[in-house]
Design an enzyme around this catalytic site. Structure first.
Site, PDB file in Angstrom:
ATOM      1  N   GLU A  42     -24.944  34.495  20.855  1.00 18.20           N
ATOM      2  CA  GLU A  42     -24.685  33.202  20.183  1.00 18.20           C
ATOM      3  C   GLU A  42     -24.932  32.052  21.157  1.00 18.20           C
ATOM      4  O   GLU A  42     -24.099  31.152  21.303  1.00 18.20           O
ATOM      5  CB  GLU A  42     -23.229  33.151  19.667  1.00 18.20           C
ATOM      6  CG  GLU A  42     -22.859  34.312  18.750  1.00 18.20           C
ATOM      7  CD  GLU A  42     -21.467  34.202  18.134  1.00 18.20           C
ATOM      8  OE1 GLU A  42     -20.842  33.146  18.241  1.00 18.20           O
ATOM      9  OE2 GLU A  42     -21.024  35.197  17.530  1.00 18.20           O
ATOM     10  N   GLU A  44     -14.394  39.328  18.621  1.00 15.74           N
ATOM     11  CA  GLU A  44     -13.344  38.516  19.261  1.00 15.74           C
ATOM     12  C   GLU A  44     -11.948  39.152  19.194  1.00 15.74           C
ATOM     13  O   GLU A  44     -10.992  38.512  18.761  1.00 15.74           O
ATOM     14  CB  GLU A  44     -13.352  37.103  18.652  1.00 15.74           C
ATOM     15  CG  GLU A  44     -14.715  36.442  18.801  1.00 15.74           C
ATOM     16  CD  GLU A  44     -14.861  35.129  18.038  1.00 15.74           C
ATOM     17  OE1 GLU A  44     -13.893  34.647  17.444  1.00 15.74           O
ATOM     18  OE2 GLU A  44     -15.982  34.582  18.040  1.00 15.74           O
TER      19      GLU A  44
HETATM   20  O1  G3I Z   1     -20.323  25.352   3.376  1.00 12.79           O
HETATM   21  C1  G3I Z   1     -19.036  24.690   3.289  1.00 12.79           C
HETATM   22  C2  G3I Z   1     -19.142  23.432   2.500  1.00 12.79           C
HETATM   23  O2  G3I Z   1     -19.468  23.766   1.175  1.00 12.79           O
HETATM   24  C3  G3I Z   1     -17.797  22.693   2.559  1.00 12.79           C
HETATM   25  O3  G3I Z   1     -17.898  21.482   1.894  1.00 12.79           O
HETATM   26  C4  G3I Z   1     -17.409  22.429   4.011  1.00 12.79           C
HETATM   27  C5  G3I Z   1     -16.036  21.753   4.137  1.00 12.79           C
HETATM   28  O4  G3I Z   1     -15.279  22.299   5.197  1.00 12.79           O
HETATM   29  O5  G3I Z   1     -17.333  23.678   4.668  1.00 12.79           O
HETATM   30  C6  G3I Z   1     -18.562  24.374   4.685  1.00 12.79           C
HETATM   31  O6  G3I Z   1     -18.356  25.579   5.341  1.00 12.79           O
HETATM   32  C7  G3I Z   1     -18.208  25.532   6.746  1.00 12.79           C
HETATM   33  C8  G3I Z   1     -19.288  26.410   7.356  1.00 12.79           C
HETATM   34  O7  G3I Z   1     -19.078  26.507   8.731  1.00 12.79           O
HETATM   35  C9  G3I Z   1     -20.705  25.880   7.094  1.00 12.79           C
HETATM   36  O8  G3I Z   1     -20.887  24.678   7.734  1.00 12.79           O
HETATM   37  C10 G3I Z   1     -16.834  26.076   7.079  1.00 12.79           C
HETATM   38  O9  G3I Z   1     -15.835  25.169   6.640  1.00 12.79           O
HETATM   39  C11 G3I Z   1     -16.710  26.283   8.561  1.00 12.79           C
HETATM   40  O10 G3I Z   1     -15.497  26.962   8.855  1.00 12.79           O
HETATM   41  C12 G3I Z   1     -17.858  27.135   9.055  1.00 12.79           C
HETATM   42  O11 G3I Z   1     -17.783  27.239  10.445  1.00 12.79           O
HETATM   43  C13 G3I Z   1     -18.440  28.343  11.021  1.00 12.79           C
HETATM   44  C14 G3I Z   1     -17.438  29.036  11.955  1.00 12.79           C
HETATM   45  O12 G3I Z   1     -18.092  30.072  12.667  1.00 12.79           O
HETATM   46  C15 G3I Z   1     -16.318  29.687  11.167  1.00 12.79           C
HETATM   47  O13 G3I Z   1     -16.815  30.708  10.345  1.00 12.79           O
HETATM   48  C16 G3I Z   1     -19.653  27.846  11.795  1.00 12.79           C
HETATM   49  O14 G3I Z   1     -20.650  27.381  10.872  1.00 12.79           O
HETATM   50  C17 G3I Z   1     -20.244  28.986  12.625  1.00 12.79           C
HETATM   51  O15 G3I Z   1     -21.243  28.476  13.472  1.00 12.79           O
HETATM   52  C18 G3I Z   1     -19.141  29.617  13.486  1.00 12.79           C
HETATM   53  O16 G3I Z   1     -19.709  30.729  14.160  1.00 12.79           O
HETATM   54  C19 G3I Z   1     -18.834  31.420  15.059  1.00 12.79           C
HETATM   55  C20 G3I Z   1     -19.213  32.878  15.022  1.00 12.79           C
HETATM   56  O17 G3I Z   1     -19.165  33.359  13.712  1.00 12.79           O
HETATM   57  C21 G3I Z   1     -18.290  33.693  15.940  1.00 12.79           C
HETATM   58  N1  G3I Z   1     -18.288  33.172  17.301  1.00 12.79           N
HETATM   59  C22 G3I Z   1     -18.022  31.741  17.402  1.00 12.79           C
HETATM   60  C23 G3I Z   1     -18.987  30.957  16.527  1.00 12.79           C
HETATM   61  C24 G3I Z   1     -18.821  29.486  16.697  1.00 12.79           C
HETATM   62  O18 G3I Z   1     -17.569  29.113  16.233  1.00 12.79           O
END
Ligand code: G3I
Length: 375
Positions: free
Chosen positions: A262, A157
């Site tokens: 994705e 990105e």
């Molecule tokens: O696991 C923790 C949990 O312990 C905590 O209590 C909770 C509270 O916020 O957060 C949890 O982590 C979250 C994680 O997802 C697992 O659910 C993070 O906050 C959250 O930021 C994270 O979001 C991920 C996001 O990327 C940011 O990294 C999404 O799962 C993931 O699907 C998303 O994937 C991205 C790709 O990497 C890049 N392209 C876009 C795509 C979709 O956004």
């Protein structure tokens, strides 16, 4: 009478065969020899605590991506701490099931701790110091899985919606060639690995143009980029199949493979201005924005199936240029779209429902391959 009984049992037999064929045809079998089909897997699936999800992944897919465990903040949370335990398990899972294993991702503006860009006094690093930090991270992470992770999302990105380079800290401190450097280091760390530039909304005209200029620049500089990841966070209407077709063909013309890296299709209402996958976007909860909390109406289910069929028709058309199609999640319950851009919604973007049952869209994807063979 006898004739009628025979007709009824023949019909019953056909129905049973159809059902059992449906149950035994998996995505990876249907698309074997065409392109890999995969899913991003989460912490619970990697740890094996989500047995339903893990069973689906092992049965249906022949490539996996790590939804979160290889992101910088997870794998390298502080300067001297690397947390490889979940990533090790992820790679072991893929090896156990003989999968094509993807690493996601090495250099991204998001999910990277602030310390990465600062010195011991909290001052911004110099170009050379940040390059050194990038080099060390890539060598440590890629080096650990050398020969085991087959494909890396090296830069994630880096482009704005208008096709210009995003002013990330990487770009501001190092300069535009942070992209070349990331690819050089990844190639040195594992010369056999496929190396990907990965981004969303690449089907939009302006961003596509910017990405084509970027890939051409990398190629001209002799950079070992093998693949472009078109993320594919789609809706029922965007992108059009023509836009999808144009984007895949344009990248292929530059001599790179295309991965749909994705894939998911959002059926929930969204402001068209928010058709991206920018993780920083947030919209307030509103029941109007969560219309299918009690189940997906049949007409939307059918529209989703048709949409998947139409997109897979494009992917199949470009089979020679495609390396894989990876869904961003396993079941609807897992999808990041339950919490983005509006938190706490009930989303339906994938091929398996909340109970792990294949949806009509699953059958549509299998069916599309059969249609392509006949044509
Ligand atoms: O696991 C923790 C949990 O312990 C905590 O209590 C909770 C509270 O916020 O957060 C949890 O982590 C979250 C994680 O997802 C697992 O659910 C993070 O906050 C959250 O930021 C994270 O979001 C991920 C996001 O990327 C940011 O990294 C999404 O799962 C993931 O699907 C998303 O994937 C991205 C790709 O990497 C890049 N392209 C876009 C795509 C979709 O956004």
């Amino acid at each position: 009478m006898l004739k009628r009984r025979f007709q009824v049992s023949a019909a019953l037999l056909t129905a049973c065969v159809a059902v059992s064929a449906q149950q035994t045809t998996t995505l990876k079998d249907a698309y074997r020899g065409i392109f890999h089909v995969g899913a991003a897997i989460n912490e619970q699936q990697i740890a094996g605590t989500d047995t339903l999800g893990t069973t689906i992944v092992a049965a249906q897919f022949d490539t996996i991506s790590p939804e979160n465990v290889l992101k910088w903040e997870r794998v390298h949370p502080s300067p001297d701490t690397y947390n490889f335990a979940p990533a090790d398990k992820y790679v072991e899972f893929g090896e156990k099931h003989h999968m094509f294993i993807v690493g996601h991702n090495l250099v991204w503006h998001s999910q990277v701790p602030n310390w990465v860009f600062q010195d011991d006094q909290g001052k911004p690093l110099t170009r050379d110091a940040l390059l050194q930090r990038m080099h060390d991270h890539i060598f440590k992470v890629v080096g650990r899985y050398k020969g085991r992770i087959q494909s890396w999302d090296v830069v994630n990105e880096a482009l704005n919606e208008d096709g210009t380079l995003r002013k990330s800290k990487w770009q501001q401190i190092i300069g535009d060639d942070f992209i070349e450097k990331a690819f050089e280091y990844a190639h040195q760390a594992d010369p056999q690995a496929e190396l990907t530039y990965n981004d969303y909304s690449l089907e939009n005209e302006a961003k596509l143009k910017g990405a084509l200029v970027l890939v051409a620049r990398l190629k001209a500089h002799g950079i070992a980029i093998t693949t472009v990841g078109i993320q594919g966070h789609d809706s029922l209407a965007h992108p059009t199949v023509e836009e999808e077709d144009t984007a895949i063909a344009a990248f292929a013309k530059l001599g790179v493979k295309v991965a749909i890296s994705e894939l998911d299709i959002d059926v929930l209402p969204r402001d068209p201005k928010l058709f991206s996958a920018d993780v920083s976007l947030k919209v307030k909860q509103d029941p109007k924005l969560n219309p299918y909390a009690n189940g997906l109406p049949d007409d939307v289910q059918q529209a989703l199936s048709k949409r998947y069929a139409d997109l897979f028709a494009v992917f199949l058309k470009h089979r020679a240029e495609m390396s894989r199609v990876t869904f961003w999640g396993v079941t609807d319950k897992d999808s990041w779209l339950n919490n983005w851009p509006v938190p706490g919604r009930t989303s339906y973007p994938l091929l398996f429902d909340r109970n792990g049952k294949p949806k009509p869209a699953f059958d549509a994807v299998i069916e599309q391959e059969k249609l392509a063979v006949k044509q």
